[in-house]
Write an enzyme that holds these catalytic residues in place. Structure first.
Site, PDB file in Angstrom:
ATOM      1  N   HIS A   1       8.372  10.826  -2.848  1.00 25.13           N
ATOM      2  CA  HIS A   1       7.044  10.650  -3.135  1.00 25.13           C
ATOM      3  C   HIS A   1       5.575  10.734  -3.425  1.00 25.13           C
ATOM      4  CE1 HIS A   1       5.307   6.780  -0.716  1.00 25.13           C
ATOM      5  NE2 HIS A   1       3.678   7.411  -0.155  1.00 25.13           N
ATOM      6  N   GLU A   2       5.439  11.647  -2.632  1.00 20.43           N
ATOM      7  CA  GLU A   2       3.965  11.993  -2.898  1.00 20.43           C
ATOM      8  C   GLU A   2       3.797  13.120  -3.907  1.00 20.43           C
ATOM      9  OE1 GLU A   2       1.384  12.047  -0.889  1.00 20.43           O
ATOM     10  OE2 GLU A   2       3.058  11.246   0.530  1.00 20.43           O
TER      11      GLU A   2
ATOM     12  N   HIS B   1       2.961   9.903  -6.609  1.00 23.68           N
ATOM     13  CA  HIS B   1       2.153   9.858  -6.943  1.00 23.68           C
ATOM     14  C   HIS B   1       1.164  10.055  -7.909  1.00 23.68           C
ATOM     15  CE1 HIS B   1       1.166   6.962  -4.002  1.00 23.68           C
ATOM     16  NE2 HIS B   1       1.010   7.761  -2.411  1.00 23.68           N
TER      17      HIS B   1
ATOM     18  N   TYR C   1      -6.399   2.163  -6.032  1.00 25.12           N
ATOM     19  CA  TYR C   1      -5.662   2.319  -4.770  1.00 25.12           C
ATOM     20  C   TYR C   1      -5.980   1.760  -3.657  1.00 25.12           C
ATOM     21  CZ  TYR C   1      -2.657   5.011  -1.207  1.00 25.12           C
ATOM     22  OH  TYR C   1      -1.584   5.235  -0.585  1.00 25.12           O
TER      23      TYR C   1
ATOM     24  N   GLU D   1       1.334   2.526  -3.852  1.00 29.73           N
ATOM     25  CA  GLU D   1       2.763   3.312  -3.002  1.00 29.73           C
ATOM     26  C   GLU D   1       4.466   2.456  -3.404  1.00 29.73           C
ATOM     27  OE1 GLU D   1       2.685   4.375  -0.102  1.00 29.73           O
ATOM     28  OE2 GLU D   1       1.318   5.142  -1.191  1.00 29.73           O
TER      29      GLU D   1
ATOM     30  N   ASP E   1      -5.854   0.033   5.392  1.00 25.94           N
ATOM     31  CA  ASP E   1      -4.773   0.649   4.845  1.00 25.94           C
ATOM     32  C   ASP E   1      -5.112   0.070   3.299  1.00 25.94           C
ATOM     33  OD1 ASP E   1      -3.081   1.432   3.605  1.00 25.94           O
ATOM     34  OD2 ASP E   1      -1.390  -0.305   4.068  1.00 25.94           O
TER      35      ASP E   1
ATOM     36  N   HIS F   1       0.261   0.114   2.170  1.00 23.98           N
ATOM     37  CA  HIS F   1       1.110   0.842   2.670  1.00 23.98           C
ATOM     38  C   HIS F   1       2.165  -0.354   3.377  1.00 23.98           C
ATOM     39  CE1 HIS F   1      -0.834   4.741   2.152  1.00 23.98           C
ATOM     40  NE2 HIS F   1       0.264   5.439   2.014  1.00 23.98           N
TER      41      HIS F   1
END
Lengths: 96, 360
Positions: B178-179, B182, B193, B202, B275, B280
């Site tokens: 996931h990271e 990005h 974002y 996301e 958020d 998310h």
């Protein structure tokens, strides 16, 4: 306080009422608040979008009849605000 | 059993994971074993040839260019420790090719970044985050009991978790994927974002994070758990993961964490200022669309659904403020381009977005 975002996406919420706290505890919170320059955050602190997966703090502070609303990204938290937020997060994490 | 040869679309970067090849080489029929061994050997020889070329040519005049060229297909990882501070330039714990350190977070970050690199290279023929061999920098033990992991534009940073709600963030391979994803999204589409573009950003990370795990485990779409962060909820937390791509909104329901807020349909889109506008939260919608497409097509999710999503991310019409529908249309174009108008893939994409309430 609401802490949102982070890769977990989990929202943590808490509130502290100093009037309902023991005097020593309330004094500690007041001292933390005293170090935060609320005026610094009362305008223009909300930004659209941030870096991925960082925390966002939404904070409402009611003090002496005045209401301050703060939205701030994790990276912009000053050390003085940090101790207050840490305390609020600890409160939110307490299991009922 | 069907021969995996039929699912192999690229002759060299075959889409069958190495550990599955090893299993076939051990347990398959005679023909399957020969094929698996040949494939493994070819992959190995290619990498060895690159290294020999590099050694041979490194003395020449264009050393930097040659290095970049021949190192394609090999990650360059550096894992540092923040020593429980927020200093991301702490001591290097493990560099590329170094043996395991015994520090589980360091070794998980190293292995996880390796698995993520292998996924992007083997499956999508992408050489690292920027497609040009960018070294992979990981930082572990960030902060004190830090319940998070993030991509800071240059490196992937992982907290240890507090132990009561969350365990260390290197524990789930899909979170490491996931990271890193990005970084890929930032490089390809720079999706802002915030709001829908942020939720797409996301979702890209969840899609590729989950595919990294599925590829590593050799799972077909119907075998995968489609969960994000299944390994890092602490014991005692009432939940199975951070998010469920198959059933958004069902990952947890806990007194402290609350209930998983993800919607699975546009009619349940959450408008919020927290958020970053619910990035998310509303990612559940495109996540579910991807799951629907991948399971409708069957087989390995990374082969067709994953390729379509990746091509859509690279579509020049995806601008930083792209909304769900813009991206959905890009996946439709990608499916048509790759598999043809009226193909089962094209239809599955249309049906997948329809299932979450997005009209193409």
């Amino acid at each position: 306080m609401t802490r949102s975002g982070g890769v977990t996406g989990v929202q943590l919420r808490s509130a502290i009422d100093t009037a309902a706290l023991a005097p020593a505890d309330a004094a500690e919170i007041e001292a933390m608040l005293g170090k935060v320059d609320l005026n610094e955050w009362t305008s223009g602190s909300t930004r659209r979008g941030g870096p991925p997966d960082r925390f966002q703090y939404d904070l409402v502070i009611e003090q002496d009849g005045r209401r301050h609303e703060i939205t701030i990204g994790e990276r912009d938290v000053s050390p003085s605000l940090r101790s207050l937020l840490d305390r609020l997060v600890a409160e939110a994490r307490r299991r009922p | 059993m069907t021969s995996p040869i039929h699912s192999c679309r690229h002759p060299i970067h075959c889409l069958v994971p190495p550990q599955m090849l090893e299993r076939i080489a051990e347990n398959g029929s005679q023909a399957q074993r020969k094929w698996a061994l040949d494939t493994l050997t070819r992959d190995h020889s290619l990498r060895m040839a690159r290294v020999q070329n590099m050694q041979h040519r490194a003395s020449g005049p264009r050393r930097a260019d040659i290095l970049t060229e021949v190192l394609a297909g090999m990650p360059r990882r550096t894992i540092r420790t923040a020593q429980n501070t927020e200093n991301v330039e702490g001591p290097v714990m493990r560099g590329e090719g170094d043996p395991p350190t015994g520090d589980v977070a360091v070794d998980e970050a190293y292995d996880g970044l390796g698995a993520t690199y292998a996924f992007f290279w083997d499956v999508l023929e992408r050489d690292s985050i920027d497609g040009d061999g960018l070294p992979l920098r990981g930082v572990v033990h960030f902060g004190s009991q830090y319940d998070n992991a993030f991509w800071d534009g240059q490196r992937m940073v992982f907290g240890d978790g507090d132990g009561e709600l969350f365990l260390r963030f290197t524990k789930s391979l899909d979170v490491i994927g996931h990271e890193l994803a990005h970084g890929v999204t930032e490089d390809e589409a720079a999706l802002e974002y915030w709001g829908q573009s942020g939720a797409l950003n996301e979702s890209m990370s969840d899609v590729f994070g989950s595919l990294v795990k599925q590829y590593k485990l050799g799972q077909r779409a119907d075998e995968a758990d489609w969960l994000i962060g299944a390994d890092l909820l602490a014991p005692g937390v009432n939940g199975v993961a951070l998010r469920s791509m198959a059933k958004p909104g069902t990952a947890y329901d806990d007194p402290v964490l609350g209930r998983d807020p993800q919607p699975a349909h546009m009619t349940k889109y959450v408008s919020t200022l927290s958020d970053n506008g619910g990035v998310h939260i509303n990612s559940g919608i495109p996540n579910k669309a991807f799951h629907a497409v991948a399971t409708a097509l069957g087989g390995y999710a990374w082969e067709r659904a994953g390729e379509i999503w990746y091509e859509a991310l690279r579509d020049s019409r995806i601008k930083p403020r792209a909304r769900f529908r813009t991206f959905a249309r890009a996946t439709q174009r990608a499916a048509n381009r790759l598999y043809g108008d009226g193909s089962v893939e094209s239809k599955a994409v249309g049906d997948g977005w329809d299932a979450v309430g997005i009209e193409l």
